[in-house]
Design a protein around this motif. Structure first.
Motif, PDB file in Angstrom:
ATOM      1  N   ARG A  93       0.668  -1.051  -0.439  1.00 56.41           N
ATOM      2  CA  ARG A  93      -0.136   0.108   0.018  1.00 56.41           C
ATOM      3  C   ARG A  93       0.600   0.854   0.242  1.00 56.41           C
ATOM      4  NH1 ARG A  93      -2.082   0.099   6.288  1.00 56.41           N
ATOM      5  NH2 ARG A  93      -0.143   1.259   6.783  1.00 56.41           N
ATOM      6  N   GLY A  94       0.520   2.484  -0.240  1.00 54.60           N
ATOM      7  CA  GLY A  94       1.585   3.542   0.416  1.00 54.60           C
ATOM      8  C   GLY A  94       1.923   3.776  -0.888  1.00 54.60           C
ATOM      9  N   ILE A  95       3.125   4.077  -0.640  1.00 53.21           N
ATOM     10  CA  ILE A  95       4.187   4.979  -1.344  1.00 53.21           C
ATOM     11  C   ILE A  95       4.673   3.344  -1.889  1.00 53.21           C
ATOM     12  CG2 ILE A  95       6.629   5.601  -1.114  1.00 53.21           C
ATOM     13  CD1 ILE A  95       5.706   7.311   1.039  1.00 53.21           C
ATOM     14  N   ILE A 136      13.791  11.326   0.817  1.00 49.56           N
ATOM     15  CA  ILE A 136      13.042  11.846   1.857  1.00 49.56           C
ATOM     16  C   ILE A 136      11.428  12.292   2.269  1.00 49.56           C
ATOM     17  CG2 ILE A 136      13.694  13.590   3.501  1.00 49.56           C
ATOM     18  CD1 ILE A 136      16.649  13.299   3.047  1.00 49.56           C
ATOM     19  N   PRO A 137      10.362  11.308   2.027  1.00 50.47           N
ATOM     20  CA  PRO A 137       9.135  12.317   1.832  1.00 50.47           C
ATOM     21  C   PRO A 137       9.112  13.281   3.072  1.00 50.47           C
ATOM     22  CG  PRO A 137       9.857  10.288   1.525  1.00 50.47           C
ATOM     23  CD  PRO A 137      10.722  10.039   2.475  1.00 50.47           C
ATOM     24  N   GLY A 138       8.350  13.969   1.752  1.00 55.21           N
ATOM     25  CA  GLY A 138       7.882  15.295   3.497  1.00 55.21           C
ATOM     26  C   GLY A 138       6.526  14.064   3.958  1.00 55.21           C
ATOM     27  N   ALA A 159       6.137 -11.239   4.625  1.00 54.97           N
ATOM     28  CA  ALA A 159       7.645 -11.415   5.080  1.00 54.97           C
ATOM     29  C   ALA A 159       7.659  -9.645   5.626  1.00 54.97           C
ATOM     30  CB  ALA A 159       8.725 -11.521   4.143  1.00 54.97           C
ATOM     31  N   ASP A 160       7.822 -10.903   6.938  1.00 56.84           N
ATOM     32  CA  ASP A 160       8.190  -9.089   8.206  1.00 56.84           C
ATOM     33  C   ASP A 160       9.664  -8.827   7.851  1.00 56.84           C
ATOM     34  OD1 ASP A 160       9.049  -8.270  10.377  1.00 56.84           O
ATOM     35  OD2 ASP A 160       8.088  -9.374  11.748  1.00 56.84           O
ATOM     36  N   VAL A 161       9.710  -7.285   7.674  1.00 60.47           N
ATOM     37  CA  VAL A 161      11.005  -7.049   7.764  1.00 60.47           C
ATOM     38  C   VAL A 161      12.478  -7.251   8.213  1.00 60.47           C
ATOM     39  CG1 VAL A 161      10.405  -5.623   5.418  1.00 60.47           C
ATOM     40  CG2 VAL A 161      10.145  -4.272   7.606  1.00 60.47           C
TER      41      VAL A 161
HETATM   42  P1  NAD Z   1       2.484   2.806   5.272  1.00 65.25           P
HETATM   43  O1  NAD Z   1       1.597   3.148   6.526  1.00 65.25           O
HETATM   44  O2  NAD Z   1       1.556   3.019   4.490  1.00 65.25           O
HETATM   45  O3  NAD Z   1       3.015   1.244   4.055  1.00 65.25           O
HETATM   46  C1  NAD Z   1       3.872   0.780   4.835  1.00 65.25           C
HETATM   47  C2  NAD Z   1       4.379  -0.452   4.636  1.00 65.25           C
HETATM   48  O4  NAD Z   1       4.741  -0.821   4.780  1.00 65.25           O
HETATM   49  C3  NAD Z   1       2.922  -1.410   4.229  1.00 65.25           C
HETATM   50  O5  NAD Z   1       2.412  -2.362   3.218  1.00 65.25           O
HETATM   51  C4  NAD Z   1       3.435  -1.951   5.328  1.00 65.25           C
HETATM   52  O6  NAD Z   1       2.811  -3.140   5.648  1.00 65.25           O
HETATM   53  C5  NAD Z   1       4.840  -2.477   5.059  1.00 65.25           C
HETATM   54  N1  NAD Z   1       5.129  -2.535   6.674  1.00 65.25           N
HETATM   55  C6  NAD Z   1       5.474  -2.235   7.771  1.00 65.25           C
HETATM   56  N2  NAD Z   1       5.862  -3.217   8.325  1.00 65.25           N
HETATM   57  C7  NAD Z   1       6.431  -4.241   7.811  1.00 65.25           C
HETATM   58  C8  NAD Z   1       7.150  -5.326   8.922  1.00 65.25           C
HETATM   59  N3  NAD Z   1       7.450  -5.569   9.699  1.00 65.25           N
HETATM   60  N4  NAD Z   1       7.451  -6.019   8.111  1.00 65.25           N
HETATM   61  C9  NAD Z   1       6.984  -6.445   6.215  1.00 65.25           C
HETATM   62  N5  NAD Z   1       6.325  -4.856   6.140  1.00 65.25           N
HETATM   63  C10 NAD Z   1       5.887  -3.807   6.949  1.00 65.25           C
HETATM   64  O7  NAD Z   1       3.658   4.391   4.697  1.00 65.25           O
HETATM   65  P2  NAD Z   1       3.634   5.247   3.716  1.00 65.25           P
HETATM   66  O8  NAD Z   1       3.838   5.868   4.175  1.00 65.25           O
HETATM   67  O9  NAD Z   1       3.896   4.211   2.678  1.00 65.25           O
HETATM   68  O10 NAD Z   1       5.632   4.092   3.714  1.00 65.25           O
HETATM   69  C11 NAD Z   1       6.679   4.414   2.963  1.00 65.25           C
HETATM   70  C12 NAD Z   1       8.019   4.437   3.823  1.00 65.25           C
HETATM   71  O11 NAD Z   1       8.500   5.716   3.573  1.00 65.25           O
HETATM   72  C13 NAD Z   1       8.402   4.289   5.464  1.00 65.25           C
HETATM   73  O12 NAD Z   1       9.811   3.620   5.395  1.00 65.25           O
HETATM   74  C14 NAD Z   1       8.099   5.608   5.710  1.00 65.25           C
HETATM   75  O13 NAD Z   1       8.724   5.290   7.113  1.00 65.25           O
HETATM   76  C15 NAD Z   1       8.287   6.676   4.485  1.00 65.25           C
HETATM   77  N6  NAD Z   1       8.191   8.138   4.826  1.00 65.25           N
HETATM   78  C16 NAD Z   1       7.069   8.169   4.474  1.00 65.25           C
HETATM   79  C17 NAD Z   1       6.555   9.503   5.106  1.00 65.25           C
HETATM   80  C18 NAD Z   1       4.689   9.647   4.318  1.00 65.25           C
HETATM   81  O14 NAD Z   1       4.475  10.985   4.675  1.00 65.25           O
HETATM   82  N7  NAD Z   1       3.980   8.602   4.350  1.00 65.25           N
HETATM   83  C19 NAD Z   1       7.101  10.690   5.533  1.00 65.25           C
HETATM   84  C20 NAD Z   1       8.376  10.249   4.825  1.00 65.25           C
HETATM   85  C21 NAD Z   1       9.173   8.780   5.354  1.00 65.25           C
END
Ligand code: NAD
Length: 248
Positions: free
Chosen positions: A17-19, A185-187, A63-65
């Motif tokens: 999901r997400g990014i 580096i996402p904001g 898989a848990d990272v």
């Molecule tokens: P999100 O919460 O939408 O998605 C996170 C993803 O990581 C999910 O698919 C989740 O299942 C997976 N995940 C979490 N813990 C896990 C684990 N133990 N094992 C396997 N998978 C795991 O987050 P996002 O907003 O898409 O963020 C993605 C990355 O970008 C993250 O590292 C986050 O810290 C970084 N980030 C995001 C933002 C933002 O504004 N969204 C800003 C700065 C940095």
């Protein structure tokens, strides 16, 4: 410039999901075979459906990272299916909204396991797999949080500082193996991760941004497509800030 990742295989941790899911889509649409892992079976299945509907070849696995065995197993499955790995994106992370000293030691350790240990384990596995292809690219998720004080998520900020530093050192360590190491580096990006925060403090978070809006996941994925491509062949050990001009 016509970016193609044809014949490439990209692993995205937290690609459900997400990014991460957006990276999977954008890289897949540009020719890469995709492998994603995540924590939730239903999110994985949902993501696979979405990607396959776009004609993208994808392997998805739970898989848990922070678990070395599970991540090795995942990478081995990817190698078995696709014959190798070229691009590894350490994207998975968690963002607990809690003051640093209000955390229990157990929660602190879990956060560092998921956000930092995962990058160590992932990069170790990636090095081995990418070297078999005579090189490749590792991309790590850092954060704006790592370079400014945070009252609401100080420990998270510390994990991302570690990722920042690891990215720089790994770039130096892996350059002789033709492996580039980069970070993003996402904001403030509009994902589930900061949904609650945005709902609660929208004005305070958005006002300091020059562009006065949160970013979209695609606005993260497209710059990464460039960084992963041959067009960025002389770029390593650095970060792309995707923040809409934070604190201008
Ligand atoms: P999100 O919460 O939408 O998605 C996170 C993803 O990581 C999910 O698919 C989740 O299942 C997976 N995940 C979490 N813990 C896990 C684990 N133990 N094992 C396997 N998978 C795991 O987050 P996002 O907003 O898409 O963020 C993605 C990355 O970008 C993250 O590292 C986050 O810290 C970084 N980030 C995001 C933002 C933002 O504004 N969204 C800003 C700065 C940095």
């Amino acid at each position: 410039m016509n970016i193609s990742l044809e014949d490439k295989v990209t692993v995205i941790t937290g690609g459900t999901r997400g990014i991460g899911l957006s990276i999977a889509k954008v890289f897949g649409e540009n020719g890469s075979k995709i492998a994603i892992c995540g924590r939730s079976e239903s999110n994985i299945n949902h993501a696979i459906k979405e990607l396959e509907a776009d004609g993208i070849e994808v392997l998805g696995m739970k898989a848990d990272v922070s678990n070395e065995k599970e991540l090795i197993n995942f990478a081995d499955e990817v190698e078995k299916k696709y014959g190798g790995i070229d691009i590894w994106i350490n994207n998975a992370g968690i963002y607990p909204l809690v003051k640093m000293l209000d955390m229990s030691l157990q929660d602190w350790e879990q956060l560092f396991d998921i956000n930092v240990k995962s990058v160590f384990i992932g990069s170790k596995i990636a090095k081995e797999k990418l070297m078999k292809r005579k090189g490749g690219v590792i991309i790590n998720a850092a954060s704006f949080a790592s370079i400014m004080p945070s009252v609401t998520a100080g420990a998270y900020a510390a994990t991302k500082s570690a990722v920042y530093s690891m990215t720089k050192s790994l770039a130096a360590e892996l350059a002789p193996h033709n492996i580039r190491v980069l970070g993003y580096i996402p904001g403030v990006i509009d994902t589930e991760m900061n949904k609650k925060l945005l709902e609660k403090n929208n004005k305070a978070i958005i006002d300091p941004l020059a562009m006065k809006r949160a970013g979209t996941v695609e606005e993260v994925a497209y710059p990464l497509l460039f960084l992963a491509s041959e067009y960025a062949s002389y770029i390593t050990g650095t970060f792309i800030e995707i923040s809409g001009g934070k604190f201008c």
